[in-house]
Scaffold this active site. Structure first.
Site, PDB file in Angstrom:
ATOM      1  N   ASP A 176       3.799  -0.926   4.700  1.00  0.00           N
ATOM      2  CA  ASP A 176       3.983   0.297   5.165  1.00  0.00           C
ATOM      3  C   ASP A 176       5.913   0.636   5.931  1.00  0.00           C
ATOM      4  OD1 ASP A 176       5.550   0.980   7.458  1.00  0.00           O
ATOM      5  OD2 ASP A 176       4.942  -0.069   9.211  1.00  0.00           O
ATOM      6  N   GLU A 193       6.211   5.705   7.432  1.00  0.00           N
ATOM      7  CA  GLU A 193       5.868   4.872   9.155  1.00  0.00           C
ATOM      8  C   GLU A 193       4.964   5.485   9.911  1.00  0.00           C
ATOM      9  OE1 GLU A 193       7.145   0.568  11.007  1.00  0.00           O
ATOM     10  OE2 GLU A 193       8.145   1.946  10.309  1.00  0.00           O
ATOM     11  N   GLU A 194       6.370   6.409  10.366  1.00  0.00           N
ATOM     12  CA  GLU A 194       5.683   7.508  11.413  1.00  0.00           C
ATOM     13  C   GLU A 194       4.128   7.751  11.066  1.00  0.00           C
ATOM     14  OE1 GLU A 194       9.941   6.985  11.979  1.00  0.00           O
ATOM     15  OE2 GLU A 194       8.834   7.429  10.408  1.00  0.00           O
ATOM     16  N   CYS A 219      13.291   4.378  -0.082  1.00  0.00           N
ATOM     17  CA  CYS A 219      13.908   5.511  -0.578  1.00  0.00           C
ATOM     18  C   CYS A 219      13.364   6.704   0.371  1.00  0.00           C
ATOM     19  CB  CYS A 219      12.547   5.541  -2.315  1.00  0.00           C
ATOM     20  SG  CYS A 219      13.131   3.538  -3.202  1.00  0.00           S
ATOM     21  N   TRP A 241       8.962   2.472  -1.386  1.00  0.00           N
ATOM     22  CA  TRP A 241       9.265   1.940  -0.245  1.00  0.00           C
ATOM     23  C   TRP A 241      11.083   1.771  -0.235  1.00  0.00           C
ATOM     24  CZ3 TRP A 241      11.622  -3.856  -0.648  1.00  0.00           C
ATOM     25  CH2 TRP A 241      11.811  -3.816   0.789  1.00  0.00           C
TER      26      TRP A 241
END
Length: 591
Positions: free
Chosen positions: A369, A387-388, A499, A497
C-alpha cells in the site's frame, strides 16, 4: 470496458479486467521525460564541451564492457522475467504462519474457543475509557456533576434514539443529516452534506436502494454494544501491537463511522487529543464546500462504500463476510535496522510486467500500500491515488484509521485477511466505481483471506532532486525494509511506490525496493501500470546487477556516490541506471 457494458459487469464479478491499462500512467508515477538541468551559470561553454566529450567516451566504454559481459538486453521488444507462478504466496507457506495467540501485544476481539468450533462470537472483557483505547460511543461518560435522576440524556442515548428512528423505514438524505447532527450539534456550522445529496440526485432511480439500506446500516451501528465487548487498543507509535477482529465487528465499527458516532474524533487540530490520528467519522466524505468539481468523484467513492454495506447487511449475499482480519503495527528500533553498507547479499528474483495489478496478480503475496503517514490518506476526503483506491476496493481497511496513530519512519502497518468488494477503474480524476467484485480468495485456519497488505509511506519530494541524498535514500531503504521484513517469505507485490504525486523517481524506487527485498529474503513482482518502457529499463538493470553478482552493499555505495555526483554543480546530471552500468563496467575492468 465501458461503464455500462452489461457483459463487462458480469465478467468483473469474478475477475479484474486489465485494471492496469485503465490507469493514467503519468499519474501513477511512471517514468517522465524531464528536461536535463544545465550547468551552473558560471560554467563556460568550453567546460561543457569537455564534459560532454568525457561523458560520451565513458558511455561508449561502458556500453562496450557491458556488451562483452553479456548483459545487454536480449531484445528491444521482449525481455526475460522471472515467472510469476514461481513466486511464493501465502497459500504456499500457510503452515509457516504463526497461530493467533492472545497475548499482551495481540488483542483478539473474538472468542478463540468458539472459533475453533467454527463459530464467531465476541470475546467478553471489561471496557475502559482512557487514552490507550478507542473511545467507543456507547461508553461516553456523563459529566461528574450530573446526578442520574436529573441528568440530560447521554450522548449515546441521543445517538441510539436517532439511529433507531432511521431503522423504521424509508429515509431521505435529510433524515440521515438530521440524525447525525442531533449528536454532533457542535459542528452544525461546519458540516455539510453536498456530496451525499449529489450522489442520490445522480443515482438512477432503479439503482437507488438507500431506503432499504440505511435502516440496515443504522441497525448494524446499534449492534455495537453486543458486537464489541472488549476494549480496542490504540496502535500507538513505537509499539509492536496487533488487533484481530471479525469482519462483522469491522462492519459495525464502519457503520458507526458512517453515522459519525465516534466521540472526540472530529477535532484534529494540532494539540488536540487525536491530532496524530486519521479522521474516522465520514463527515469529510459527505462535505464538499470548496470544490464543486470533486462532487462526481465523491459520488464514485460513495458507490463503493454503499456496495460494501449492501454486501455486509445482506444475509442472502454469498459474499457476506464471515471471517477475521488482523491489523499489526510493526516498529523496528533504529539500532536493529540494516547497516546497508555491509549487506553482502545478492538481489532476489524479480517478475516485472507493465500489465496486471498488485491487487489481482499479486493475490497471496505481500501487497504494498503506497501509504500516507496517516493510514488511508484522503480516502474520506477528495484524494484518489493508489492508497485511496485500495481502501475503496477493500473498505474494511478504513477501520484501521480508528486506532492507528501516524506512522513514524521506522514503522509500518500490516493487514492480514481483508476482503475485496469493489472493482474500480481509472486514477485520480478519471476514477470511477465499476461493479461488485466477487472475492474468491481462500481463507486460512483462522478464517482470514489469503491477502496481506503492508502500508509504508514514502517521502514527499517537493524538490525531486532531494530524493538522491544519502539521508533520504537510507530513509526509504529503512521504510521498505520495515514493511518487507518478516518470518514468512512470501513474494512482494509492488510498483512505483512514492512516485507520481510524491515526485519519486521510479528507477530509484525500484532499486530501493529490490534492495530491501533482498535483505528481507523475499522475491518480488513489480507492476508498472502500463508503462512498458519503464518495465524494460528496470528488468535490464536487474539483469545486469544479478549477472554481475552485484550485492546490496555495493549497490548502496554506488547510490551514495551517485548522490555526491549529482550535488556537484560543475557536473551534468546523470541517469541513475547509466551511472550504475558505468560502475559495473569499471568493476569488470578491475577484475
Amino acid at each position: 470496458m465501458s461503464r455500462k457494458n452489461s457483459d463487462g459487469v458480469k465478467g468483473c464479478m469474478n475477475q479484474m479486467n486489465n485494471r492496469g491499462n485503465t490507469a493514467d500512467p503519468s499519474s501513477r508515477g511512471e517514468s517522465k521525460n524531464r528536461p536535463s538541468q544545465m550547468d551552473s551559470a558560471g560554467a563556460t561553454s568550453q567546460h561543457r564541451s569537455n564534459e560532454n566529450g568525457k561523458e560520451a567516451a565513458r558511455e561508449r566504454r561502458t556500453a562496450s564492457v557491458v556488451s562483452s559481459l553479456g548483459t545487454s538486453p536480449k531484445s528491444k521488444e521482449q525481455w526475460p522475467t522471472y515467472p510469476i507462478q514461481n513466486l511464493k504466496t501465502m497459500q504456499d507457506l500457510s503452515r509457516e504462519f504463526n497461530p493467533l495467540l492472545a497475548k499482551k501485544e495481540h488483542t483478539i476481539l473474538i472468542d478463540m474457543e468458539w472459533i475453533r468450533r467454527g463459530v464467531i462470537v465476541p470475546h467478553q472483557g471489561t471496557h475502559v475509557w482512557d487514552s490507550h483505547h478507542v473511545k467507543l460511543p456507547h461508553l461516553y461518560p456523563l459529566p461528574p456533576s450530573h446526578h442520574k435522576s436529573h441528568a440530560p440524556p447521554s450522548r449515546w442515548e441521543v445517538t441510539r434514539h436517532a439511529l433507531h428512528r432511521l431503522t423504521k423505514g424509508s429515509n431521505s438524505i435529510g433524515d440521515v443529516q438530521t440524525a447525525i447532527m442531533s449528536y454532533n450539534s457542535r459542528n452544525k456550522d461546519n458540516w455539510t452534506f453536498e456530496a451525499l445529496y449529489y450522489y442520490v440526485q445522480r443515482l438512477p432511480r432503479m439503482e437507488n436502494n438507500l431506503h432499504l439500506l440505511i435502516p440496515k446500516m443504522a441497525k448494524l451501528a446499534l449492534d455495537l454494544p453486543e458486537l464489541i465487548q472488549k476494549p480496542i487498543p490504540l496502535l500507538r507509535q513505537q509499539q509492536n501491537q496487533a488487533i484481530t477482529m471479525s469482519q462483522q465487528q469491522i462492519s459495525c465499527l464502519l457503520a458507526n463511522a458512517f453515522f459519525c458516532t465516534f466521540p472526540h474524533r472530529n477535532d484534529t487540530k494540532p494539540g488536540s487529543e487525536y491530532a496524530n490520528y486519521p479522521t474516522i467519522n465520514f463527515s469529510s466524505l459527505f462535505a464538499n464546500k470548496t470544490d464543486p468539481t470533486k462532487l462526481a468523484l465523491k459520488a464514485e467513492k460513495l458507490k463503493a462504500i454503499f456496495h460494501y454495506f449492501n454486501t455486509v447487511t445482506n444475509d442472502e449475499d454469498p459474499a457476506k463476510p464471515e471471517g477475521l482480519v488482523t491489523f499489526e503495527r510493526i516498529s523496528i528500533p533504529p539500532s536493529q535496522l540494516p547497516a546497508w553498507q555491509y549487506q553482502k547479499v545478492p538481489l532476489t528474483n524479480l517478475h516485472i510486467s507493465p500489465e496486471g495489478s498488485i491487487e489481482e496478480e499479486g493475490t497471496g503475496m505481500l501487497q504494498v500500500d503506497f501509504a500516507s503517514k496517516y493510514i488511508g490518506g484522503g480516502v474520506l476526503g477528495s484524494k484518489l491515488f493508489q492508497e485511496e483506491i485500495l481502501f475503496l476496493m477493500s473498505p474494511e481497511l478504513i477501520v484501521a484509521r480508528l486506532f492507528t496513530e501516524k506512522l513514524a519512519d521506522n514503522e509500518c502497518l500490516k493487514i492480514t485477511g481483508p476482503q475485496m468488494y469493489n472493482l474500480t477503474s481509472g486514477y485520480s480524476e478519471t476514477f470511477y466505481w465499476e461493479c461488485p467484485y466477487n472475492d474468491r480468495t481462500k481463507r486460512d485456519n483462522w478464517k482470514r483471506r489469503y491477502r496481506q497488505i503492508v502500508s509504508i509511506d514514502a517521502l514527499d519530494f517537493k524538490n525531486p532532486k532531494e530524493q538522491y541524498t544519502k539521508e533520504n535514500i537510507k530513509r526509504e531503504l529503512n521504510k521498505a525494509f520495515v514493511g518487507f521484513h518478516g518470518d514468512v517469505k512470501t513474494a512482494i507485490a509492488t510498483g512505483n511506490w512514492g512516485c507520481g504525486a510524491l515526485n519519486g523517481d521510479p528507477k530509484l524506487k525500484a532499486l530501493i525496493q529490490l534492495m530491501a527485498a533482498a535483505v528481507s529474503r523475499r522475491d518480488m513482482a513489480y507492476f508498472t501500470f502500463g508503462n512498458k518502457e519503464l518495465a524494460k529499463e528496470i528488468q535490464r538493470m536487474h539483469e545486469i546487477l544479478t549477472i554481475n553478482k552485484v550485492t546490496v552493499d555495493k549497490l548502496y555505495n554506488w547510490l551514495k556516490e551517485f548522490s555526491r555526483h549529482n550535488t556537484r554543480e560543475h557536473h551534468l546530471p546523470k541517469d541513475l541506471y547509466g551511472f550504475i552500468s558505468e560502475k559495473i563496467g569499471h568493476m569488470a575492468i578491475l577484475l
